[in-house]
Scaffold this motif. Sequence first.
Motif, PDB file in Angstrom:
ATOM      1  N   VAL A  97     -38.493 -34.878  30.222  1.00  0.00           N
ATOM      2  CA  VAL A  97     -38.819 -33.654  29.491  1.00  0.00           C
ATOM      3  C   VAL A  97     -38.662 -32.509  30.482  1.00  0.00           C
ATOM      4  CG1 VAL A  97     -40.540 -32.367  28.188  1.00  0.00           C
ATOM      5  CG2 VAL A  97     -40.437 -34.871  27.990  1.00  0.00           C
ATOM      6  N   PHE A  98     -37.727 -31.615  30.211  1.00  0.00           N
ATOM      7  CA  PHE A  98     -37.489 -30.473  31.103  1.00  0.00           C
ATOM      8  C   PHE A  98     -38.167 -29.210  30.556  1.00  0.00           C
ATOM      9  CE2 PHE A  98     -33.437 -31.295  33.828  1.00  0.00           C
ATOM     10  CZ  PHE A  98     -34.080 -32.366  34.419  1.00  0.00           C
ATOM     11  N   TYR A  99     -38.548 -28.365  31.456  1.00  0.00           N
ATOM     12  CA  TYR A  99     -39.113 -27.055  31.108  1.00  0.00           C
ATOM     13  C   TYR A  99     -38.875 -26.128  32.310  1.00  0.00           C
ATOM     14  CZ  TYR A  99     -42.850 -28.210  34.347  1.00  0.00           C
ATOM     15  OH  TYR A  99     -43.543 -28.535  35.491  1.00  0.00           O
ATOM     16  N   PRO A 100     -38.879 -24.829  32.129  1.00  0.00           N
ATOM     17  CA  PRO A 100     -38.883 -24.148  30.828  1.00  0.00           C
ATOM     18  C   PRO A 100     -37.488 -24.142  30.229  1.00  0.00           C
ATOM     19  CG  PRO A 100     -38.787 -22.534  32.582  1.00  0.00           C
ATOM     20  CD  PRO A 100     -38.902 -23.879  33.255  1.00  0.00           C
ATOM     21  N   PRO A 156     -30.598 -37.304  35.738  1.00  0.00           N
ATOM     22  CA  PRO A 156     -31.685 -37.481  34.764  1.00  0.00           C
ATOM     23  C   PRO A 156     -31.187 -37.362  33.327  1.00  0.00           C
ATOM     24  CG  PRO A 156     -31.820 -35.299  35.752  1.00  0.00           C
ATOM     25  CD  PRO A 156     -30.773 -36.061  36.521  1.00  0.00           C
ATOM     26  N   ARG A 157     -31.719 -38.210  32.470  1.00  0.00           N
ATOM     27  CA  ARG A 157     -31.406 -38.158  31.046  1.00  0.00           C
ATOM     28  C   ARG A 157     -32.444 -37.272  30.358  1.00  0.00           C
ATOM     29  NH1 ARG A 157     -33.029 -41.557  26.786  1.00  0.00           N
ATOM     30  NH2 ARG A 157     -33.866 -43.062  28.295  1.00  0.00           N
ATOM     31  N   VAL A 158     -32.018 -36.100  29.955  1.00  0.00           N
ATOM     32  CA  VAL A 158     -32.956 -35.128  29.378  1.00  0.00           C
ATOM     33  C   VAL A 158     -33.091 -35.393  27.882  1.00  0.00           C
ATOM     34  CG1 VAL A 158     -33.491 -32.688  29.033  1.00  0.00           C
ATOM     35  CG2 VAL A 158     -32.298 -33.435  31.113  1.00  0.00           C
ATOM     36  N   ALA A 159     -34.270 -35.863  27.484  1.00  0.00           N
ATOM     37  CA  ALA A 159     -34.509 -36.174  26.075  1.00  0.00           C
ATOM     38  C   ALA A 159     -35.032 -34.970  25.313  1.00  0.00           C
ATOM     39  CB  ALA A 159     -35.508 -37.323  25.957  1.00  0.00           C
ATOM     40  N   HIS A 160     -35.834 -34.128  25.993  1.00  0.00           N
ATOM     41  CA  HIS A 160     -36.434 -32.976  25.324  1.00  0.00           C
ATOM     42  C   HIS A 160     -36.531 -31.811  26.312  1.00  0.00           C
ATOM     43  CE1 HIS A 160     -37.622 -35.402  21.846  1.00  0.00           C
ATOM     44  NE2 HIS A 160     -37.977 -36.335  22.718  1.00  0.00           N
ATOM     45  N   GLN A 161     -36.511 -30.602  25.763  1.00  0.00           N
ATOM     46  CA  GLN A 161     -36.732 -29.398  26.554  1.00  0.00           C
ATOM     47  C   GLN A 161     -37.868 -28.595  25.913  1.00  0.00           C
ATOM     48  OE1 GLN A 161     -33.218 -27.283  28.226  1.00  0.00           O
ATOM     49  NE2 GLN A 161     -32.034 -28.594  26.854  1.00  0.00           N
ATOM     50  N   ALA A 162     -38.774 -28.122  26.732  1.00  0.00           N
ATOM     51  CA  ALA A 162     -39.930 -27.361  26.241  1.00  0.00           C
ATOM     52  C   ALA A 162     -39.914 -25.965  26.844  1.00  0.00           C
ATOM     53  CB  ALA A 162     -41.240 -28.078  26.605  1.00  0.00           C
TER      54      ALA A 162
END
Length: 296
Positions: A192-195, A217-223
């Motif tokens: 999970v990456f942010y921002p 890295p396998r980015v599944a979601h971004q917040a």
Amino acid sequence: MNLRHLQFFVVLAETRNFTRAAQRLHVAQPALSQQIRTLEDRLGAALIDRRTRPLRLTEAGTFFLAEARQILSQYERASSAARDIGEGRRGWLGIGFTRSAMYSVLPPALKQFSRTHPGVELKLYEMLAEEHAAALKEHRIHIGIGRQAEPIPGCATQVLLQEKLMAVLPADHPLAKRPRLRVQHLAELPFVFYPKHPNARFPRLVESLCRDAGFTPRVAHQAYEIQTAIALVAAGLGVTLVGESVARHGRADVVYLPLSGASAAALTTLTATWRQDDDSPALADFLSVLLPAGRQ
């Protein structure tokens, strides 16, 4: 007509006696009489009925007394406000900050500053570090506090905090029982990456750590912000990295694990940035409590 004329008239109206008024004003009585005559001449109206003892105000004098008191009161308020603003005790201070700043240096600085500057209105704007440059340029904020901030032309930057990164995993994850992790342990897990911002630098730091560990890295979601990222981790949708100060204020449904190996030396940096030509006394006073020397 000037403020001195008004002050002399108000004191005379209160005492109804030229001698006592002159004593209160620390002037000679003839000088006071001349000042009142000059005032009346300029107004074109008699303010004092000199035929009575004690003196009595004319109808024009009664009206003018109320107006003069109001003018003097406004002047005193304006003078006091100007002094307070000049000394940094009154005014406003705009602060742009990233959410993670609220886990470390910002709350104690705000507490100390608001206690010593009750007349300064604090305007707090939660925003990404990548948004600080525009906000500073447009004078919407006086100072920006963010992570991995890039230099901004015309602005000064000061490091507030450097801290190690920690991995965040769901509390029931098999790796959660380990005392610490290598970044390599996260290679098969979704991130999970942010921002979520096209120019965000913190995700680039995480990507660099993963590349150094031999994987992408396998980015599944971004917040958009850190608490949303941690909530997604708690929901079992991935893992993320945060600074140590965030981990100290953690939630029960995730675990925060320190990193070992080469990645243990990786640091995330919190900085303050402000316009070099900003001469706001409130900003100077806030910096004195925010910067490391002021917090010691």
